[in-house]
Write a protein that holds these residues in place. Structure first.
Motif, PDB file in Angstrom:
ATOM      1  N   ARG A 297      64.036  53.083  39.774  1.00  0.00           N
ATOM      2  CA  ARG A 297      64.103  52.038  38.808  1.00  0.00           C
ATOM      3  C   ARG A 297      62.742  51.105  38.568  1.00  0.00           C
ATOM      4  O   ARG A 297      62.681  50.654  37.876  1.00  0.00           O
ATOM      5  CB  ARG A 297      65.312  51.002  39.102  1.00  0.00           C
ATOM      6  N   ASN A 298      62.101  51.193  39.692  1.00  0.00           N
ATOM      7  CA  ASN A 298      60.859  50.368  39.628  1.00  0.00           C
ATOM      8  C   ASN A 298      59.678  51.155  39.333  1.00  0.00           C
ATOM      9  O   ASN A 298      58.413  50.946  39.619  1.00  0.00           O
ATOM     10  CB  ASN A 298      60.664  49.453  40.805  1.00  0.00           C
ATOM     11  N   HIS A 299      59.630  52.580  39.153  1.00  0.00           N
ATOM     12  CA  HIS A 299      58.603  53.603  39.058  1.00  0.00           C
ATOM     13  C   HIS A 299      57.997  53.128  37.467  1.00  0.00           C
ATOM     14  O   HIS A 299      58.714  52.878  36.538  1.00  0.00           O
ATOM     15  CB  HIS A 299      59.132  54.741  38.897  1.00  0.00           C
TER      16      HIS A 299
ATOM     17  N   LEU B 142      70.765  51.826  35.803  1.00  0.00           N
ATOM     18  CA  LEU B 142      69.429  51.924  36.349  1.00  0.00           C
ATOM     19  C   LEU B 142      69.217  51.285  37.756  1.00  0.00           C
ATOM     20  O   LEU B 142      68.418  51.404  38.766  1.00  0.00           O
ATOM     21  CB  LEU B 142      68.618  51.617  35.262  1.00  0.00           C
ATOM     22  N   ARG B 143      69.895  50.378  38.140  1.00  0.00           N
ATOM     23  CA  ARG B 143      69.609  49.465  39.049  1.00  0.00           C
ATOM     24  C   ARG B 143      70.352  50.227  40.442  1.00  0.00           C
ATOM     25  O   ARG B 143      70.002  49.879  41.457  1.00  0.00           O
ATOM     26  CB  ARG B 143      70.266  48.165  39.222  1.00  0.00           C
ATOM     27  N   THR B 144      70.955  51.276  40.038  1.00  0.00           N
ATOM     28  CA  THR B 144      71.451  52.103  41.323  1.00  0.00           C
ATOM     29  C   THR B 144      70.426  53.222  41.798  1.00  0.00           C
ATOM     30  O   THR B 144      70.422  53.867  42.551  1.00  0.00           O
ATOM     31  CB  THR B 144      72.745  52.552  40.975  1.00  0.00           C
ATOM     32  N   LYS B 145      69.438  53.576  40.810  1.00  0.00           N
ATOM     33  CA  LYS B 145      68.446  54.523  40.868  1.00  0.00           C
ATOM     34  C   LYS B 145      67.280  54.096  41.794  1.00  0.00           C
ATOM     35  O   LYS B 145      66.718  53.128  41.576  1.00  0.00           O
ATOM     36  CB  LYS B 145      67.914  54.974  39.463  1.00  0.00           C
ATOM     37  N   GLN B 146      66.814  55.101  42.604  1.00  0.00           N
ATOM     38  CA  GLN B 146      65.647  54.743  43.319  1.00  0.00           C
ATOM     39  C   GLN B 146      64.484  54.972  42.564  1.00  0.00           C
ATOM     40  O   GLN B 146      63.438  54.244  42.924  1.00  0.00           O
ATOM     41  CB  GLN B 146      65.489  56.248  44.496  1.00  0.00           C
TER      42      GLN B 146
END
Length: 228
Positions: free
Chosen positions: A91-93, A85-89
């Motif tokens: 992740r903080n949505h 998840l930390r590689t996904k844009q």
């Protein structure tokens, strides 16, 4: 029957729900976008839907709206889940990433409230226990379902026919499902000690659960049951 899947982003829950959408004649919302709550629906057809854990919409909101007959908590090793998840844009949505892992640990601690708990690792291994759990829940599956034979056009067409208002009321996506079926190619990412330390703070109970599973595998013991 209505079946609801709840899991973390990048946990494989969308791919698992895509597999469940192979049920003949069912309606499916394979991946409700994180900025939407589960919809209120009226169809009497079998319906499977999945929503991710966010700070925007608690599980109770999804359940109140979708009215599922059964709810599954879907888990993935938090070390692999966090690394992915930390590689996904996104992740903080709909909540900061770390906040969502804290919520995941709370849901895990309350897993007795779910009708079943299914592990990603067992699902991609085509573990017989996963199929047994689905049979018990009233959504029997076969290993053939792991090969996605139903087209996305057919899934969407069935959804629009059953709930035409959703075409205008919400976005419909298919998450990160790729390829021709559910596979184990994303399992067991390299371990990062710093990530493990972070997860010991964010979701200590789930991390301990997976460490116990690891210990069970190394000792040759039977895997932990997917049931609460």
């Amino acid at each position: 029957m209505r079946l609801f899947i709840h899991g973390m982003q990048s946990s494989g829950a969308t791919a698992f729900t895509r597999m469940l959408a192979e049920r003949p004649g069912c309606v499916a919302l394979v991946d409700i976008p994180n900025n939407f709550a589960a919809p209120r629906v009226t169809t009497s057809q079998d319906f499977v839907a999945k929503a991710v854990i966010t700070t925007a919409y608690p599980l109770a909101t999804h359940v109140e709206r979708f009215r599922p007959d059964r709810v599954i908590l879907f888990l993935r090793d938090p070390r692999d889940n966090y690394a992915s998840l930390r590689t996904k844009q996104y992740r903080n949505h709909s909540g900061l990433m770390d906040e969502k892992f804290i919520l995941l640990d709370q849901l895990f601690a309350e897993r007795h409230r779910f009708d079943a708990v299914i592990h990603y690792e067992d699902a991609v291994a085509v573990d017989r226990g996963v199929l047994d759990d689905l049979e018990r829940l009233g959504w029997p599956a076969t290993p053939d379902w792991y090969r996605y034979s139903r087209s996305y056009d057919d899934i969407l067409g069935s959804l629009w026919a059953a709930e035409p208002s959703l075409r205008e009321d919400m976005e419909v996506v298919f998450g990160n499902t790729r390829g021709n079926g559910l596979s184990d190619r994303f399992r067991e990412k390299p371990r990062d000690p710093e990530t493990e330390e972070r997860l010991a703070v964010l979701c200590p109970r789930l991390l301990a659960h997976y460490r116990d599973r690891d210990a069970g595998k190394s000792s040759g013991c039977a895997p932990v049951s997917g049931l609460p």
